[in-house]
Design an enzyme around this catalytic site. Sequence first.
Site, PDB file in Angstrom:
ATOM      1  CB  SER A 131      -0.983  -0.034   1.003  1.00  0.00           C
ATOM      2  OG  SER A 131      -1.421  -0.941   1.094  1.00  0.00           O
ATOM      3  CB  CYS A 326      -5.204  -1.508   5.701  1.00  0.00           C
ATOM      4  SG  CYS A 326      -4.396  -1.928   5.163  1.00  0.00           S
ATOM      5  CG  ASP A 371      -4.966  -2.803   1.184  1.00  0.00           C
ATOM      6  OD1 ASP A 371      -5.102  -4.119   0.385  1.00  0.00           O
ATOM      7  OD2 ASP A 371      -4.295  -2.650   0.878  1.00  0.00           O
ATOM      8  CD1 TRP A 373      -0.943  -9.722   5.323  1.00  0.00           C
ATOM      9  CD2 TRP A 373      -1.645  -7.693   4.341  1.00  0.00           C
ATOM     10  NE1 TRP A 373      -0.557  -8.000   6.087  1.00  0.00           N
ATOM     11  CE2 TRP A 373      -0.848  -6.865   5.788  1.00  0.00           C
ATOM     12  CE3 TRP A 373      -2.413  -6.376   3.738  1.00  0.00           C
ATOM     13  CZ2 TRP A 373      -0.863  -5.564   6.201  1.00  0.00           C
ATOM     14  CZ3 TRP A 373      -2.321  -5.401   4.180  1.00  0.00           C
ATOM     15  CH2 TRP A 373      -1.195  -5.097   4.714  1.00  0.00           C
TER      16      TRP A 373
END
Length: 374
Positions: A131, A326, A371, A373
Amino acid sequence: MKFAEAFGLKDKLDTIISVESLDATQTKKPCPSPTTYGTLLRCYVDICSAPSRQFIGDLINYARSPAALEYITVLANDTEKYSYDVTAHRLTMGEFYLKIQELEKEASEKTEVPLNLAVESLGRLLPRYYSISSSNKMHPNAVHVTASVLTFTPPKNPERVVKGLFTNFLLSAHQLLGDPSLCDASSYKFAYTKDEESNSLKLTMPIYIRKSNFRLPKSPQVPIIMVGPGTGVAPFRGFVQERAMQADNGEKVGPTVLFFGCRRRDEDLMYGEEWDHIMSKVPNSKMHIAFSRETEQKVYVQHLIQQERESLWDLIDSQKGSIYVCGDAKYMAKDVNQCFINMALELGGFSEEAAQAYVKKLRAQSRYQEDVWA
């Protein structure tokens, strides 16, 4: 470079070669060609990944000594042995082949692993996405990235140090520009030019920017709630910078709320003093920091969200604000999602089914963006 050492390429890295795909169905070349061994291995082949069991099984046909044949056969057929020797020790392809060569040190015949077979098995080096942690309005000629430099010791081999591929590359580049004596020049080769007048270096590396839907609302008046523990705070640094610039330009900026999580304020509070400075420039802004290791009971961002639920619900439901999350997808993002469902249950008076539908609708309207992971 262990791979180059294992395959006898240490003195051939600048040799020009042509690369073609053996798959007739693929019209696109696996990398620009002609190229060099050095460019191929550094930029296009994932030489840090482990040899697969299928690849090791294929090597049975190439084994030329009893010791190598026995070891390769065991790894190819014994899942536990493969898991321990290769996966748990984070063995790379080059290190695996060097181990075969060590077993054959006294043998009359040596196993020769075809380079094309190894390259095909490893596959392509994939891009690493980060990012952007800066606003192009505040920094029009630069892009900032926030990343943790990954270095760890495999549990099964405490003497071995494994380094994350790109984060350590970035660290070495940073060291080269700052203090070249700290740079690990043996592991990385940088393309750079030197300005003789200023005695400064200019690095060149393959980087590109891709379009993202993770962005601020079109109107700066829309309230935003940002949740970013650890390096997940990266895009929100850019968001806050953006809103600070909008406020400086006389635009009306809506409430801006940031939840940031880290272990300790003296250990990993990224951009510590900068937050106070930049948040002070944004009207109606507030920052909540969860220090998970400073108290006996661990405190995470989801706990602080729960504490602030009444003010947050007003921003979401009454003022039609947007939510941004995020970071970790496995635990944090799920817990945060549940926090907002609980708000709809407790403060909105929704049923369980209606509360979940409410949050899903926020996502469908792009008012709840992630966003994350694994």
